[in-house]
Design a protein around this motif. Structure first.
Motif, PDB file in Angstrom:
ATOM      1  N   HIS A 112     -67.325 -12.544  15.838  1.00 50.16           N
ATOM      2  CA  HIS A 112     -67.277 -12.484  17.306  1.00 50.16           C
ATOM      3  C   HIS A 112     -66.958 -13.849  17.920  1.00 50.16           C
ATOM      4  O   HIS A 112     -67.142 -14.038  19.123  1.00 50.16           O
ATOM      5  CB  HIS A 112     -68.603 -11.952  17.850  1.00 50.16           C
ATOM      6  CG  HIS A 112     -68.794 -10.480  17.624  1.00 50.16           C
ATOM      7  ND1 HIS A 112     -68.251  -9.522  18.458  1.00 50.16           N
ATOM      8  CD2 HIS A 112     -69.445  -9.806  16.650  1.00 50.16           C
ATOM      9  CE1 HIS A 112     -68.577  -8.323  18.015  1.00 50.16           C
ATOM     10  NE2 HIS A 112     -69.293  -8.459  16.921  1.00 50.16           N
ATOM     11  N   GLY A 113     -66.491 -14.769  17.089  1.00 50.30           N
ATOM     12  CA  GLY A 113     -66.057 -16.063  17.592  1.00 50.30           C
ATOM     13  C   GLY A 113     -67.155 -17.066  17.848  1.00 50.30           C
ATOM     14  O   GLY A 113     -66.942 -18.075  18.536  1.00 50.30           O
ATOM     15  N   ILE A 114     -68.334 -16.843  17.292  1.00 47.66           N
ATOM     16  CA  ILE A 114     -69.455 -17.741  17.515  1.00 47.66           C
ATOM     17  C   ILE A 114     -69.468 -18.811  16.426  1.00 47.66           C
ATOM     18  O   ILE A 114     -69.476 -18.495  15.232  1.00 47.66           O
ATOM     19  CB  ILE A 114     -70.779 -16.948  17.518  1.00 47.66           C
ATOM     20  CG1 ILE A 114     -70.749 -15.924  18.654  1.00 47.66           C
ATOM     21  CG2 ILE A 114     -71.978 -17.881  17.665  1.00 47.66           C
ATOM     22  CD1 ILE A 114     -71.854 -14.906  18.585  1.00 47.66           C
ATOM     23  N   SER A 153     -75.231 -11.123  24.535  1.00 50.08           N
ATOM     24  CA  SER A 153     -75.204 -12.581  24.698  1.00 50.08           C
ATOM     25  C   SER A 153     -73.858 -13.051  25.234  1.00 50.08           C
ATOM     26  O   SER A 153     -73.795 -13.911  26.118  1.00 50.08           O
ATOM     27  CB  SER A 153     -75.494 -13.264  23.355  1.00 50.08           C
ATOM     28  OG  SER A 153     -76.832 -13.076  22.963  1.00 50.08           O
ATOM     29  N   LEU A 154     -72.776 -12.519  24.678  1.00 52.52           N
ATOM     30  CA  LEU A 154     -71.441 -12.921  25.116  1.00 52.52           C
ATOM     31  C   LEU A 154     -71.186 -12.511  26.560  1.00 52.52           C
ATOM     32  O   LEU A 154     -70.591 -13.267  27.343  1.00 52.52           O
ATOM     33  CB  LEU A 154     -70.384 -12.307  24.196  1.00 52.52           C
ATOM     34  CG  LEU A 154     -70.357 -12.863  22.761  1.00 52.52           C
ATOM     35  CD1 LEU A 154     -69.448 -12.021  21.878  1.00 52.52           C
ATOM     36  CD2 LEU A 154     -69.888 -14.319  22.763  1.00 52.52           C
ATOM     37  N   GLU A 155     -71.635 -11.322  26.942  1.00 47.36           N
ATOM     38  CA  GLU A 155     -71.478 -10.868  28.326  1.00 47.36           C
ATOM     39  C   GLU A 155     -72.317 -11.725  29.267  1.00 47.36           C
ATOM     40  O   GLU A 155     -71.862 -12.125  30.341  1.00 47.36           O
ATOM     41  CB  GLU A 155     -71.896  -9.401  28.444  1.00 47.36           C
ATOM     42  CG  GLU A 155     -71.740  -8.806  29.846  1.00 47.36           C
ATOM     43  CD  GLU A 155     -70.302  -8.787  30.323  1.00 47.36           C
ATOM     44  OE1 GLU A 155     -70.078  -9.071  31.525  1.00 47.36           O
ATOM     45  OE2 GLU A 155     -69.397  -8.506  29.510  1.00 47.36           O
ATOM     46  N   SER A 156     -73.535 -12.031  28.863  1.00 45.45           N
ATOM     47  CA  SER A 156     -74.419 -12.845  29.700  1.00 45.45           C
ATOM     48  C   SER A 156     -73.873 -14.255  29.868  1.00 45.45           C
ATOM     49  O   SER A 156     -74.042 -14.881  30.925  1.00 45.45           O
ATOM     50  CB  SER A 156     -75.822 -12.890  29.093  1.00 45.45           C
ATOM     51  OG  SER A 156     -76.429 -11.607  29.112  1.00 45.45           O
ATOM     52  N   THR A 180     -77.615  -8.149  15.111  1.00 44.12           N
ATOM     53  CA  THR A 180     -77.045  -6.861  15.501  1.00 44.12           C
ATOM     54  C   THR A 180     -75.908  -7.082  16.494  1.00 44.12           C
ATOM     55  O   THR A 180     -75.984  -7.976  17.349  1.00 44.12           O
ATOM     56  CB  THR A 180     -78.108  -5.951  16.156  1.00 44.12           C
ATOM     57  OG1 THR A 180     -78.685  -6.631  17.279  1.00 44.12           O
ATOM     58  CG2 THR A 180     -79.198  -5.594  15.157  1.00 44.12           C
ATOM     59  N   GLU A 181     -74.887  -6.281  16.375  1.00 43.57           N
ATOM     60  CA  GLU A 181     -73.718  -6.454  17.230  1.00 43.57           C
ATOM     61  C   GLU A 181     -74.050  -6.260  18.692  1.00 43.57           C
ATOM     62  O   GLU A 181     -73.535  -6.981  19.560  1.00 43.57           O
ATOM     63  CB  GLU A 181     -72.613  -5.475  16.816  1.00 43.57           C
ATOM     64  CG  GLU A 181     -71.320  -5.683  17.595  1.00 43.57           C
ATOM     65  CD  GLU A 181     -70.199  -4.801  17.096  1.00 43.57           C
ATOM     66  OE1 GLU A 181     -69.068  -5.297  16.976  1.00 43.57           O
ATOM     67  OE2 GLU A 181     -70.464  -3.613  16.825  1.00 43.57           O
ATOM     68  N   ILE A 182     -74.938  -5.313  19.014  1.00 42.25           N
ATOM     69  CA  ILE A 182     -75.245  -5.052  20.418  1.00 42.25           C
ATOM     70  C   ILE A 182     -75.893  -6.271  21.064  1.00 42.25           C
ATOM     71  O   ILE A 182     -75.597  -6.620  22.213  1.00 42.25           O
ATOM     72  CB  ILE A 182     -76.141  -3.795  20.575  1.00 42.25           C
ATOM     73  CG1 ILE A 182     -76.243  -3.380  22.043  1.00 42.25           C
ATOM     74  CG2 ILE A 182     -77.501  -3.991  19.949  1.00 42.25           C
ATOM     75  CD1 ILE A 182     -74.959  -2.952  22.671  1.00 42.25           C
ATOM     76  N   ALA A 242     -76.357  -9.476  31.560  1.00 41.15           N
ATOM     77  CA  ALA A 242     -75.747  -8.258  31.018  1.00 41.15           C
ATOM     78  C   ALA A 242     -76.558  -7.028  31.419  1.00 41.15           C
ATOM     79  O   ALA A 242     -75.989  -6.002  31.814  1.00 41.15           O
ATOM     80  CB  ALA A 242     -75.645  -8.345  29.500  1.00 41.15           C
ATOM     81  N   ALA A 243     -77.887  -7.110  31.317  1.00 43.34           N
ATOM     82  CA  ALA A 243     -78.728  -5.956  31.659  1.00 43.34           C
ATOM     83  C   ALA A 243     -78.551  -5.567  33.116  1.00 43.34           C
ATOM     84  O   ALA A 243     -78.407  -4.388  33.450  1.00 43.34           O
ATOM     85  CB  ALA A 243     -80.188  -6.275  31.359  1.00 43.34           C
ATOM     86  N   GLY A 244     -78.569  -6.556  34.015  1.00 43.39           N
ATOM     87  CA  GLY A 244     -78.400  -6.262  35.431  1.00 43.39           C
ATOM     88  C   GLY A 244     -77.037  -5.686  35.755  1.00 43.39           C
ATOM     89  O   GLY A 244     -76.910  -4.736  36.533  1.00 43.39           O
ATOM     90  N   LYS A 245     -76.003  -6.239  35.140  1.00 43.88           N
ATOM     91  CA  LYS A 245     -74.645  -5.766  35.394  1.00 43.88           C
ATOM     92  C   LYS A 245     -74.446  -4.344  34.881  1.00 43.88           C
ATOM     93  O   LYS A 245     -73.908  -3.479  35.584  1.00 43.88           O
ATOM     94  CB  LYS A 245     -73.629  -6.707  34.737  1.00 43.88           C
ATOM     95  CG  LYS A 245     -72.183  -6.275  34.915  1.00 43.88           C
ATOM     96  CD  LYS A 245     -71.233  -7.226  34.202  1.00 43.88           C
ATOM     97  CE  LYS A 245     -69.789  -6.761  34.345  1.00 43.88           C
ATOM     98  NZ  LYS A 245     -68.841  -7.652  33.630  1.00 43.88           N
TER      99      LYS A 245
END
Length: 383
Positions: A112-114, A64-67, A57-59, A342-345
């Motif tokens: 997404h560049g992975i 993952s990318l943000e983290s 899933t994209e979300i 990501a969740a904390g941010k």
């Protein structure tokens, strides 16, 4: 103990401490974190510590990318070494249906560049000759992935939060949440009451219980998953990826000079934290099937971790194992350790009235109350 605060965080696991850290970094004042035991003694200290990008899933990929922005510079930011082992994740597909899912997922991930590789069985056997591949359709591998220390991450978050003035209290259980005219006004603890206009539920497997104190329905339940460890196992050459047999819901990786092997997960919710050594029968069957060399392995110990899954009106089933739980963090911070940055941010941004870095409205808790789950096809286990 303080009698007033601006923000109270309930739960000293990796999500609660990540939130405390990010609030501190953003200059939030009068933040208090309350943990009923010791920091990280619950699910955080017992999870496998996987860090990956292979999601369907994209979300989840965006999380993952943000983290990753935090994980890549964690020691620089917190002065704590994560011990990140960048060995990659190898997913194995046994059925044509699973292989179709893997191929579709790889397209999304590459968009997404992975750098995900699609591997035929022959290539898997060439790279990892200890694996049985005659029943496989193929597999996917991403070299960016691996595992790190969740407790080390939590320690870094807590250290950084304290430096910014966040007050952290261990052995301080929240016994009551005060609500007046539909608004949160504070909490009660054995050490005294604290007034606050904002209380965050970051209680992980206990999120539902904490929600009840405020009259809120948090539709998640804890399910026990067991993990086992072997004595020294020199018969497989390093590096060993975190290898997942998707069809069997089984995985293993290196742990010290031995191996970490996933055990079964209960089909019913409970707060049972005992290790069931009878489960080693299933562990042995899965291990010997996929890695015949594991006949030389000696299991020496085990532990359990409580996983968070949606509360449903039907019995827990193999199908429902593939549903990943995500809640909009403003409602409840319940997610995996690898996505804690990501969740904390994102939660800190919402609390402070900022525009979230990621639009994650799709994760609203309301969908769980309606039974509208987001299917994460790449997750049938806790990493």
């Amino acid at each position: 103990m303080e009698k007033t605060a601006e923000i109270i965080i309930i739960g000293g696991g990796i999500i609660g401490t990540s939130l405390a850290y990010h609030l501190g970094q953003k200059g939030a004042k009068n933040v208090v974190l309350l943990e009923k035991g010791m920091l990280g003694e619950g699910s955080t200290a017992k999870c496998v510590g996987g860090i990956r990008f292979q999601f369907s899933t994209e979300i989840n990929i965006l999380f993952s990318l943000e983290s990753a922005k935090t994980w890549q510079h964690f020691e620089e930011l917190t002065e704590v070494d994560l011990g990140f082992k960048k060995v990659g994740y190898l997913f194995l597909a046994s059925t044509p249906e699973e292989w179709e899912i893997f191929q579709a997922n790889s397209k999304l991930q590459k968009a997404h560049g992975i750098p995900v590789e699609l591997l035929p069985p022959q290539e898997i056997l060439y790279r990892w000759p200890y694996l049985r591949v005659d029943d496989l359709q193929g597999g996917t591998f991403c070299p960016w992935e691996g595992y790190a220390g969740p407790y080390e991450a939590l320690t870094g978050y807590a250290k950084g939060a304290r430096k910014k003035g966040v007050r952290i209290y261990e052995n301080t259980e929240v016994q009551q949440i005060f609500v007046e005219k539909g608004k949160i006004t504070g909490v009660a603890t054995p050490k005294g009451n604290i007034s606050a206009p904002i209380v965050i539920n970051a209680a992980g497997p206990f999120a539902e219980e904490v929600g009840k104190m405020a009259g809120a329905e948090i539709p998640v339940k804890p399910y026990r998953r067991q993990i086992f460890f072997t004595a020294a196992f020199p018969w497989i050459q390093d590096p060993i990826p975190l290898i997942i047999d998707f069809h069997r819901g089984w995985y293993f990786r290196r742990e010290g000079d031995g191996l970490l092997i996933s055990g079964p997960k209960d089909d019913f919710p409970s707060f049972n934290v005992n290790v069931d050594y009878d489960a080693m029968v299933e562990v042995a069957e899965n291990s010997l099937f996929r890695v015949p060399l594991m006949e030389k392995a000696q299991i020496t110990r085990g532990w359990r971790v409580l996983m968070k899954f949606p509360r449903t009106t039907t019995p827990f089933s193999e199908k429902s194992r593939k549903w990943r739980v995500f809640m909009r963090p403003m409602d409840s911070a319940a997610t995996a350790s690898q996505h804690s940055p990501a969740a904390g941010k994102l939660l800190a941004e919402l609390i402070l009235g900022e525009k979230p870095s990621i639009d994650f409205s799709i994760l609203s808790i309301d969908r769980l109350r309606k039974g509208e789950y987001i299917r994460e096809a790449m997750t049938a286990f806790k990493d």
